[in-house]
Design a protein around this motif. Structure first.
Motif, PDB file in Angstrom:
ATOM      1  N   GLY A 158       8.110   2.208  12.134  1.00 42.20           N
ATOM      2  CA  GLY A 158       6.807   2.859  12.165  1.00 42.20           C
ATOM      3  C   GLY A 158       6.166   3.070  10.812  1.00 42.20           C
ATOM      4  N   ILE A 159       6.825   2.618   9.743  1.00 42.59           N
ATOM      5  CA  ILE A 159       6.340   2.887   8.388  1.00 42.59           C
ATOM      6  C   ILE A 159       6.012   1.580   7.671  1.00 42.59           C
ATOM      7  N   THR A 160       4.821   1.503   7.097  1.00 44.30           N
ATOM      8  CA  THR A 160       4.465   0.421   6.182  1.00 44.30           C
ATOM      9  C   THR A 160       5.008   0.776   4.807  1.00 44.30           C
ATOM     10  N   VAL A 161       5.878  -0.056   4.280  1.00 38.69           N
ATOM     11  CA  VAL A 161       6.562   0.214   3.011  1.00 38.69           C
ATOM     12  C   VAL A 161       6.015  -0.717   1.933  1.00 38.69           C
ATOM     13  N   THR A 162       5.662  -0.136   0.797  1.00 36.58           N
ATOM     14  CA  THR A 162       5.147  -0.917  -0.317  1.00 36.58           C
ATOM     15  C   THR A 162       5.536  -0.269  -1.633  1.00 36.58           C
ATOM     16  N   ASN A 163       5.411  -1.049  -2.707  1.00 27.27           N
ATOM     17  CA  ASN A 163       5.632  -0.543  -4.050  1.00 27.27           C
ATOM     18  C   ASN A 163       4.322  -0.257  -4.763  1.00 27.27           C
ATOM     19  N   GLN A 164       3.275  -1.021  -4.401  1.00 29.71           N
ATOM     20  CA  GLN A 164       1.971  -0.848  -5.014  1.00 29.71           C
ATOM     21  C   GLN A 164       0.872  -0.970  -3.961  1.00 29.71           C
ATOM     22  N   VAL A 165      -0.262  -0.331  -4.257  1.00 25.29           N
ATOM     23  CA  VAL A 165      -1.442  -0.388  -3.393  1.00 25.29           C
ATOM     24  C   VAL A 165      -2.555  -1.026  -4.226  1.00 25.29           C
ATOM     25  N   ILE A 166      -2.989  -2.226  -3.839  1.00 23.53           N
ATOM     26  CA  ILE A 166      -3.946  -2.988  -4.641  1.00 23.53           C
ATOM     27  C   ILE A 166      -5.081  -3.445  -3.735  1.00 23.53           C
ATOM     28  N   GLY A 167      -6.234  -2.790  -3.862  1.00 21.23           N
ATOM     29  CA  GLY A 167      -7.354  -3.142  -3.006  1.00 21.23           C
ATOM     30  C   GLY A 167      -8.608  -2.390  -3.381  1.00 21.23           C
ATOM     31  N   THR A 168      -9.350  -1.984  -2.362  1.00 21.95           N
ATOM     32  CA  THR A 168     -10.619  -1.295  -2.564  1.00 21.95           C
ATOM     33  C   THR A 168     -10.532   0.127  -2.023  1.00 21.95           C
ATOM     34  N   GLN A 169     -11.642   0.844  -2.151  1.00 18.79           N
ATOM     35  CA  GLN A 169     -11.665   2.226  -1.671  1.00 18.79           C
ATOM     36  C   GLN A 169     -11.344   2.313  -0.183  1.00 18.79           C
ATOM     37  N   VAL A 214       2.513   5.375   5.764  1.00 19.40           N
ATOM     38  CA  VAL A 214       2.600   4.491   4.609  1.00 19.40           C
ATOM     39  C   VAL A 214       3.495   5.142   3.564  1.00 19.40           C
ATOM     40  N   ALA A 215       4.489   4.429   3.080  1.00 17.48           N
ATOM     41  CA  ALA A 215       5.399   4.937   2.053  1.00 17.48           C
ATOM     42  C   ALA A 215       5.306   4.047   0.824  1.00 17.48           C
ATOM     43  N   VAL A 216       4.931   4.638  -0.330  1.00 21.10           N
ATOM     44  CA  VAL A 216       4.872   3.913  -1.597  1.00 21.10           C
ATOM     45  C   VAL A 216       6.177   4.209  -2.336  1.00 21.10           C
ATOM     46  N   ARG A 217       7.130   3.323  -2.184  1.00 25.04           N
ATOM     47  CA  ARG A 217       8.493   3.599  -2.610  1.00 25.04           C
ATOM     48  C   ARG A 217       8.826   2.913  -3.925  1.00 25.04           C
ATOM     49  N   PRO A 218       9.861   3.406  -4.613  1.00 26.03           N
ATOM     50  CA  PRO A 218      10.233   2.813  -5.909  1.00 26.03           C
ATOM     51  C   PRO A 218      10.752   1.393  -5.754  1.00 26.03           C
TER      52      PRO A 218
END
Length: 414
Positions: free
Chosen positions: A251-262, A274-278
């Protein structure tokens, strides 16, 4: 801690020979980096460690500043062309880990943070900055009211922030590149390799965007990636991404970086799905091997007829990066039902072939290669001998280059 009045005066804060580390990509703290570059000519010589840059901050930097990075991505190409960027040839995961072990020792760290109530978050990137800050002499945080508060990227209470400023600029944005016929043709081939229930990893650029845009028909996709972009929001809103079958982080979108628009930033703000993980988590081989049907989608500058992949240099000049490619290729190969896709146009902008007899730099070794995709089709290479690999790769080269590639093989084999 003290509250600074903008613009911050770096005189006395930067010492000769200091290594200054700042947030990368959309996590660049623009108010701080722009102020530092504006004052650099009056400061003692210092070094800057940067990642991908999507701003113009460093384009006309003072000669007092020397630059290092783990690759050449975005506007850092201008520094590389000018001979002002030293590239550290390192997997992204190892590059980040080197800050934790103090192999890379930061003196000054500039970071962009989001704030929600009394909490702080690294917001758009959970990379090497926190570990760099742990050992730094000086940590300056830019609190950006327009940066999204993201979970799993909370700033640790034991890492001091010595100075704070309030951002004057919203975070950097990176819009998707318009698709063209070549990227759509590549995407149509690549999409055939992505089954329902797959978990996706992908990078920045037209081809990954094209592949993601072609998957709106898919079901129960998951995301575990080094980055997410606006195309992920589309897939989630259309019901294609549920993260239900990943095997970990259901159920979780896992990423290290968020790169996009507003639009993307609003979507991830205080979104517990959404989890921005190390990097140690997102790129860790033990975690990647637990994911079901991990499909790694990466690009390249060249592919050799033996399957070797070059994503770093052309004509001896660094114009790319190792990045997380090898981390995710090996992770996908270890995943149950995983696929490691290298997707690239068959020809370069000057008309030369990107399928070549031999690559000049090996980023992903031939032993790790799986599927290669161009606009002309798919070359399935896993388990193939060298002669069969060459035959399959020539078949997906641009038609005008196939005879020359075949001739090169005949000459090489006598």
């Amino acid at each position: 801690m003290s509250e600074s009045v903008l613009p911050i005066d770096f005189a006395g804060l930067i010492r000769e020979g200091d290594l200054v580390v700042c947030g990368q990509a959309t996590a660049e703290p623009l108010t701080l980096t722009e102020a530092l570059m504006a004052q650099a000519a009056q400061l003692p010589p210092f070094r800057m460690m940067i990642g991908p840059v999507f701003s113009e901050t460093f384009s006309a930097a003072s000669p007092n500043v020397s630059f290092q990075s783990y690759g050449v991505i975005g506007t850092t190409r201008r520094l590389a062309r000018a001979g002002r960027l030293e590239v550290i040839p390192s997997n992204y995961s190892a590059f980040c880990a080197d800050f934790a072990t103090r192999r890379h020792q930061a003196d000054v760290v500039l970071v962009q943070l989001a704030q929600s109530g009394g909490r702080l978050s690294a917001s758009l990137s959970n990379d090497y900055v926190i570990d760099a800050a742990r050992g730094a002499r000086l940590v300056i945080a830019e609190i950006n009211p327009d940066a999204p508060f993201t979970f799993s990227a909370e700033w640790p209470a034991d890492v001091p922030i010595h100075r704070r400023v309030t951002a004057r600029r919203p975070p950097v944005e990176l819009a998707s590149t318009p698709l063209d016929d070549t990227s759509r043709r590549i995407a149509s081939h690549a999409a055939s390799l992505i089954a329902d229930g797959s978990t996706l990893q992908f990078g920045v650029g037209r081809i990954p965007d094209a592949i993601l845009s072609s998957l709106s028909h898919a079901r129960n996709l998951g995301i575990h990636s080094g980055l997410i972009n606006d195309a992920v929001v589309d897939l989630i809103e259309r019901g294609a991404v549920t993260n239900a079958d990943k095997g970990i982080d259901a159920g979780i979108t896992v990423t290290n970086q968020v790169i996009g628009t507003q639009r993307l930033y609003r979507f991830v703000h205080e979104n517990k799905a959404v989890a921005v993980r190390p990097t140690s988590y997102t790129h860790g081989q033990g975690n990647l091997a637990q994911i079901n049907r991990l499909v790694a989608i990466n690009s390249a500058l060249q592919v050799g007829l033996d399957g070797s992949v070059n994503s770093e240099t052309l004509d001896g000049t660094a114009i790319g990066a190792i990045g997380g490619q090898l981390d995710f290729v090996r992770g996908a190969n270890a995943s149950r039902g995983g696929r490691a896709i290298i997707a690239l146009p068959a020809t370069a902008s000057d008309g030369s072939s990107r399928i070549v007899a031999n690559v000049e730099t090996v980023t992903t070794p031939r032993a790790d290669v799986d599927g290669i995709v161009t606009e002309w089709g798919i070359a399935e290479l896993r388990g193939c001998g060298l002669a069969e690999r060459a035959r399959r790769l020539i078949a997906i080269a641009a038609p005008e280059h196939r005879d020359a590639l075949s001739d090169q093989i005949r000459k090489a084999t006598g």
